[in-house]
Design a protein around this motif. Structure first.
Motif, PDB file in Angstrom:
ATOM      1  N   THR A  34      -1.142  42.292  56.936  1.00 22.13           N
ATOM      2  CA  THR A  34      -0.319  43.454  56.594  1.00 22.13           C
ATOM      3  C   THR A  34       0.088  44.229  57.841  1.00 22.13           C
ATOM      4  OG1 THR A  34      -1.406  43.659  54.443  1.00 22.13           O
ATOM      5  CG2 THR A  34      -0.213  45.580  55.243  1.00 22.13           C
ATOM      6  N   VAL A  35      -0.874  44.497  58.710  1.00 19.40           N
ATOM      7  CA  VAL A  35      -0.593  45.292  59.906  1.00 19.40           C
ATOM      8  C   VAL A  35       0.354  44.557  60.842  1.00 19.40           C
ATOM      9  CG1 VAL A  35      -1.604  46.289  61.997  1.00 19.40           C
ATOM     10  CG2 VAL A  35      -2.746  46.599  59.790  1.00 19.40           C
ATOM     11  N   ARG A  36       0.060  43.283  61.120  1.00 21.75           N
ATOM     12  CA  ARG A  36       0.807  42.568  62.152  1.00 21.75           C
ATOM     13  C   ARG A  36       2.011  41.807  61.609  1.00 21.75           C
ATOM     14  NH1 ARG A  36      -4.230  39.857  65.607  1.00 21.75           N
ATOM     15  NH2 ARG A  36      -5.297  41.804  66.115  1.00 21.75           N
ATOM     16  N   ALA A  37       1.774  40.920  60.646  1.00 15.99           N
ATOM     17  CA  ALA A  37       2.838  40.017  60.204  1.00 15.99           C
ATOM     18  C   ALA A  37       3.859  40.700  59.318  1.00 15.99           C
ATOM     19  CB  ALA A  37       2.224  38.820  59.472  1.00 15.99           C
ATOM     20  N   ILE A  38       3.401  41.567  58.414  1.00 12.64           N
ATOM     21  CA  ILE A  38       4.338  42.194  57.477  1.00 12.64           C
ATOM     22  C   ILE A  38       4.991  43.425  58.084  1.00 12.64           C
ATOM     23  CG2 ILE A  38       4.560  43.353  55.235  1.00 12.64           C
ATOM     24  CD1 ILE A  38       2.339  41.571  54.181  1.00 12.64           C
ATOM     25  N   CYS A  39       4.176  44.323  58.646  1.00 14.19           N
ATOM     26  CA  CYS A  39       4.707  45.607  59.120  1.00 14.19           C
ATOM     27  C   CYS A  39       5.020  45.635  60.613  1.00 14.19           C
ATOM     28  CB  CYS A  39       3.718  46.730  58.793  1.00 14.19           C
ATOM     29  SG  CYS A  39       3.377  46.916  57.020  1.00 14.19           S
ATOM     30  N   GLY A  40       4.556  44.636  61.364  1.00 18.43           N
ATOM     31  CA  GLY A  40       4.842  44.628  62.793  1.00 18.43           C
ATOM     32  C   GLY A  40       4.180  45.761  63.539  1.00 18.43           C
ATOM     33  N   GLU A  41       3.073  46.276  62.992  1.00 19.97           N
ATOM     34  CA  GLU A  41       2.354  47.380  63.621  1.00 19.97           C
ATOM     35  C   GLU A  41       1.223  46.842  64.492  1.00 19.97           C
ATOM     36  OE1 GLU A  41       2.432  50.478  64.081  1.00 19.97           O
ATOM     37  OE2 GLU A  41       3.952  51.280  62.734  1.00 19.97           O
ATOM     38  N   THR A  42       0.457  47.735  65.061  1.00 22.37           N
ATOM     39  CA  THR A  42      -0.739  47.377  65.799  1.00 22.37           C
ATOM     40  C   THR A  42      -1.935  48.060  65.152  1.00 22.37           C
ATOM     41  OG1 THR A  42      -0.588  49.261  67.310  1.00 22.37           O
ATOM     42  CG2 THR A  42       0.565  47.234  67.950  1.00 22.37           C
ATOM     43  N   HIS A  43      -3.119  47.480  65.350  1.00 24.82           N
ATOM     44  CA  HIS A  43      -4.328  48.107  64.825  1.00 24.82           C
ATOM     45  C   HIS A  43      -4.511  49.507  65.414  1.00 24.82           C
ATOM     46  CE1 HIS A  43      -5.391  44.350  62.930  1.00 24.82           C
ATOM     47  NE2 HIS A  43      -6.550  44.826  62.536  1.00 24.82           N
ATOM     48  N   LYS A  44      -4.143  49.673  66.675  1.00 21.41           N
ATOM     49  CA  LYS A  44      -4.320  50.968  67.331  1.00 21.41           C
ATOM     50  C   LYS A  44      -3.541  52.061  66.618  1.00 21.41           C
ATOM     51  CE  LYS A  44      -3.856  53.273  71.813  1.00 21.41           C
ATOM     52  NZ  LYS A  44      -3.465  53.114  73.242  1.00 21.41           N
ATOM     53  N   ARG A  45      -2.332  51.760  66.187  1.00 17.13           N
ATOM     54  CA  ARG A  45      -1.488  52.759  65.514  1.00 17.13           C
ATOM     55  C   ARG A  45      -1.811  52.898  64.025  1.00 17.13           C
ATOM     56  NH1 ARG A  45       3.904  54.246  66.544  1.00 17.13           N
ATOM     57  NH2 ARG A  45       4.466  53.306  64.536  1.00 17.13           N
ATOM     58  N   ALA A  46      -2.143  51.776  63.372  1.00 17.19           N
ATOM     59  CA  ALA A  46      -2.149  51.781  61.909  1.00 17.19           C
ATOM     60  C   ALA A  46      -3.519  51.678  61.254  1.00 17.19           C
ATOM     61  CB  ALA A  46      -1.274  50.623  61.403  1.00 17.19           C
ATOM     62  N   TYR A  47      -4.574  51.281  62.013  1.00 16.21           N
ATOM     63  CA  TYR A  47      -5.811  50.961  61.307  1.00 16.21           C
ATOM     64  C   TYR A  47      -6.622  52.177  60.860  1.00 16.21           C
ATOM     65  CZ  TYR A  47     -10.198  49.037  59.857  1.00 16.21           C
ATOM     66  OH  TYR A  47     -11.300  48.739  59.103  1.00 16.21           O
ATOM     67  N   LYS A  48      -6.579  53.287  61.568  1.00 19.99           N
ATOM     68  CA  LYS A  48      -7.426  54.435  61.210  1.00 19.99           C
ATOM     69  C   LYS A  48      -7.227  54.872  59.761  1.00 19.99           C
ATOM     70  CE  LYS A  48      -8.712  59.146  62.481  1.00 19.99           C
ATOM     71  NZ  LYS A  48      -8.501  60.274  63.439  1.00 19.99           N
ATOM     72  N   PRO A  49      -5.980  55.099  59.293  1.00 19.52           N
ATOM     73  CA  PRO A  49      -5.822  55.477  57.875  1.00 19.52           C
ATOM     74  C   PRO A  49      -6.268  54.377  56.913  1.00 19.52           C
ATOM     75  CG  PRO A  49      -3.671  55.134  58.913  1.00 19.52           C
ATOM     76  CD  PRO A  49      -4.692  55.175  60.005  1.00 19.52           C
ATOM     77  N   ILE A  50      -6.111  53.107  57.313  1.00 17.70           N
ATOM     78  CA  ILE A  50      -6.603  52.007  56.478  1.00 17.70           C
ATOM     79  C   ILE A  50      -8.112  52.110  56.323  1.00 17.70           C
ATOM     80  CG2 ILE A  50      -6.940  49.502  56.370  1.00 17.70           C
ATOM     81  CD1 ILE A  50      -4.239  49.151  57.699  1.00 17.70           C
ATOM     82  N   PHE A  51      -8.799  52.387  57.422  1.00 13.29           N
ATOM     83  CA  PHE A  51     -10.263  52.527  57.388  1.00 13.29           C
ATOM     84  C   PHE A  51     -10.682  53.652  56.440  1.00 13.29           C
ATOM     85  CE2 PHE A  51     -14.180  54.463  59.020  1.00 13.29           C
ATOM     86  CZ  PHE A  51     -15.023  53.366  59.018  1.00 13.29           C
ATOM     87  N   MET A  52     -10.003  54.768  56.518  1.00 11.82           N
ATOM     88  CA  MET A  52     -10.345  55.903  55.656  1.00 11.82           C
ATOM     89  C   MET A  52     -10.174  55.559  54.183  1.00 11.82           C
ATOM     90  SD  MET A  52     -11.326  58.233  57.714  1.00 11.82           S
ATOM     91  CE  MET A  52     -11.196  58.835  59.406  1.00 11.82           C
ATOM     92  N   LEU A  53      -9.078  54.866  53.861  1.00 14.79           N
ATOM     93  CA  LEU A  53      -8.726  54.621  52.462  1.00 14.79           C
ATOM     94  C   LEU A  53      -9.427  53.419  51.854  1.00 14.79           C
ATOM     95  CD1 LEU A  53      -4.892  55.226  52.768  1.00 14.79           C
ATOM     96  CD2 LEU A  53      -6.566  56.775  51.785  1.00 14.79           C
ATOM     97  N   SER A  54      -9.655  52.384  52.650  1.00 15.66           N
ATOM     98  CA  SER A  54     -10.201  51.155  52.078  1.00 15.66           C
ATOM     99  C   SER A  54     -11.654  50.895  52.454  1.00 15.66           C
ATOM    100  CB  SER A  54      -9.352  49.945  52.489  1.00 15.66           C
ATOM    101  OG  SER A  54      -9.396  49.761  53.889  1.00 15.66           O
ATOM    102  N   VAL A  55     -12.223  51.756  53.284  1.00 12.04           N
ATOM    103  CA  VAL A  55     -13.640  51.632  53.626  1.00 12.04           C
ATOM    104  C   VAL A  55     -14.403  52.900  53.226  1.00 12.04           C
ATOM    105  CG1 VAL A  55     -15.323  51.332  55.490  1.00 12.04           C
ATOM    106  CG2 VAL A  55     -13.201  50.022  55.519  1.00 12.04           C
ATOM    107  N   VAL A  56     -13.998  54.037  53.764  1.00 11.63           N
ATOM    108  CA  VAL A  56     -14.742  55.280  53.541  1.00 11.63           C
ATOM    109  C   VAL A  56     -14.722  55.699  52.073  1.00 11.63           C
ATOM    110  CG1 VAL A  56     -14.891  57.732  54.106  1.00 11.63           C
ATOM    111  CG2 VAL A  56     -14.367  56.072  55.900  1.00 11.63           C
ATOM    112  N   VAL A  57     -13.528  55.813  51.491  1.00 13.41           N
ATOM    113  CA  VAL A  57     -13.432  56.263  50.092  1.00 13.41           C
ATOM    114  C   VAL A  57     -14.150  55.308  49.139  1.00 13.41           C
ATOM    115  CG1 VAL A  57     -11.842  56.712  48.180  1.00 13.41           C
ATOM    116  CG2 VAL A  57     -11.337  57.618  50.453  1.00 13.41           C
ATOM    117  N   PRO A  58     -13.889  53.994  49.193  1.00  7.22           N
ATOM    118  CA  PRO A  58     -14.602  53.083  48.283  1.00  7.22           C
ATOM    119  C   PRO A  58     -16.113  53.107  48.457  1.00  7.22           C
ATOM    120  CG  PRO A  58     -12.674  51.986  49.185  1.00  7.22           C
ATOM    121  CD  PRO A  58     -12.842  53.265  49.958  1.00  7.22           C
ATOM    122  N   LEU A  59     -16.599  53.272  49.695  1.00  5.31           N
ATOM    123  CA  LEU A  59     -18.045  53.330  49.919  1.00  5.31           C
ATOM    124  C   LEU A  59     -18.652  54.563  49.263  1.00  5.31           C
ATOM    125  CD1 LEU A  59     -18.729  52.138  53.589  1.00  5.31           C
ATOM    126  CD2 LEU A  59     -19.420  51.044  51.459  1.00  5.31           C
TER     127      LEU A  59
END
Length: 453
Positions: A415-440
């Motif tokens: 999703t980050v690289r192939a679909i959106c052309g983003e980088t983990h540095k720019r895009a991963y922090k909100p992913i971590f909050m939503l798909s790791v922190v909240v579900p935990l």
């Protein structure tokens, strides 16, 4: 405790994560990591690879091949008939740019909960997300988070979901896809609401700080063909500036019917037969309905079947590779010590199950792969304690959606690289909050509720 074996186990897990994040094929990465854990754990290398690894690989393949196959074909048919695009366009036109974040999450969630492949959802919704975020001038770097949140959080682990993460526990706890009762439904709603509010807050805060819609640099190594096409205006014109093409899409009611049928059949038939069999029947019926009701849009039927089959084989082989690695790791004495530590965690018994599953899923970077490794070991232990099977099912499903989506998770990387052309540095922090922190947080809350009610 075997200190060298434990260090080797940790090192092999770290190596698997590192190689995956570096873009090494997951099958190769899993084999290399399996060799490391076998050597440091004192296992016979030939036995570890030819028996332990391959038994895990082929066992998972045999158990879930038909599910992966029909799921991939269903997703491809929904893509080829333009059903996925029709649903995404309807949500876009209904909610508009003012509710861009909600619209993107809703589009991904509806299709994922209906059984459409994650990757089909990502590629179908991304162009819609770009047009909405551009119109609202919202930071592009939050699009991956919206896609991931809508695809692999509450929809993947909710009661009644046709996703494999909700089906695997039925095999071990003899439950149905709706297992978990009110607490299961409440947990899904909490993830959905809390995550949605958090995502909205993060986007508003970024906008208030002066961030605007900005695509990654075209020179970036992460810039994908999809994102490059959007930057050039190609996908914008395809999805926004060609009303004649939009009018050629199937009616949204017809487009959504196969999704509804899959969910209904799964949860009705799942009460009377094996849930996996019910899912196979539901997906087959959904494929048939999509082909018949949208026949005029389906120009490449046999080609769709072929591509769907190829997609299924790739996705399943990648997951099997991770399960094979887990099977080798499970033979090391240090692994038994880790399992014993989890089982004997202070607190309610379900806590050990939850932590055990989520740790394994995080290690492997795969919710389904982690369940395939953890439940054969943990389920018999907790079943023997007389715990409620429905609670164990739902806790396991919730736990699989905890730290599985660390940076090396396959869908996150795609999703980050192939679909959106983003980088983990720019895009991963909100992913971590939503798909790791909240579900935990919700997972631990569910353990607490199941333990007192």
């Amino acid at each position: 405790m075997d200190v060298i074996g434990l260090l080797g186990l940790i090192a092999s897990l770290g190596l698997l994560i590192y190689l995956t994040m570096k873009g090494v094929n997951i099958i190769i990465a899993a084999l290399i990591s399996s060799i490391l854990v076998a050597v440091t754990g004192g296992l016979n290398l030939e036995t570890a690879l030819k028996e332990d690894y391959m038994n895990g690989f082929t066992g998972y393949f045999a158990s879930w091949f038909l599910v992966f196959l029909l799921g991939a074909i269903f997703g491809k048919i929904m893509q080829e008939t333009k059903s996925a695009e029709s649903i995404a366009q309807w949500i876009k036109n209904t909610f508009g740019a003012k509710r861009a974040v909600f619209a993107v999450v809703a589009a991904a969630a509806i299709m994922t909960y209906g059984g459409v492949s994650l990757f089909v959802v990502g590629f179908a919704v991304y162009p819609i997300a770009v047009s909405l975020f551009r119109a609202a001038n919202l930071p592009h770097r939050f699009i991956p988070a919206a896609l991931v949140f809508g695809s692999i959080s509450f929809t993947m682990t909710a009661p009644g979901s046709p996703e494999i993460q909700n089906i695997i526990p039925t095999e071990f706890f003899e439950t149905t896809p709706t297992a978990g009762g009110f607490i299961g439904v409440l947990s899904a709603l909490l993830v959905m609401v809390a995550g949605g509010l958090w995502l909205g807050r993060m986007v508003r805060k970024a906008s208030a700080n002066g961030e605007s819609f900005m695509l990654p640099s075209a020179s970036s190594a992460a810039m994908s063909e999809t994102a490059s096409a959007v930057e050039a205006g190609e996908l914008e014109s395809n999805y926004q500036s060609e009303p004649e093409k939009i009018n050629a899409l199937p009616n949204v009611i017809i487009a959504v019917l196969p999704l509804v049928l899959v969910i209904v059949l799964l949860n009705v038939l799942g009460q009377f037969m094996n849930p996996t069999t019910a899912l196979l029947i539901a997906l087959t019926t959904g494929i048939a309905l999509a082909c018949v009701s949208m026949y005029s849009f389906l120009t490449e039927f046999w080609g769709s079947l072929a591509i769907g089959t190829q997609n299924a084989l790739v996705a399943l082989a990648n997951t099997c590779a991770v399960v094979g690695f887990g099977s080798v790791a499970a033979q090391v004495s240090a692994f038994d010590s880790v399992v014993d530590g989890l089982v004997n965690l202070p607190g309610p018994p379900l806590l050990g199950l939850a932590v055990g599953v989520t740790v394994v899923c995080g290690i492997t970077g795969s919710a389904s792969g982690g369940l395939g490794i953890a439940l054969p070991i943990l389920a018999p232990i907790y079943m023997s304690q007389g715990l409620d099977p429905g609670a164990m099912h739902r806790v396991s499903a919730l736990a699989s959606g905890g730290i599985d989506s660390l940076p090396h998770n396959g869908y996150v990387v795609t999703t980050v690289r192939a679909i959106c052309g983003e980088t983990h540095k720019r895009a991963y922090k909100p992913i971590f909050m939503l798909s790791v922190v909240v579900p935990l947080i919700v997972m631990f809350f569910a353990v607490f509720l199941y333990s007192i009610f």
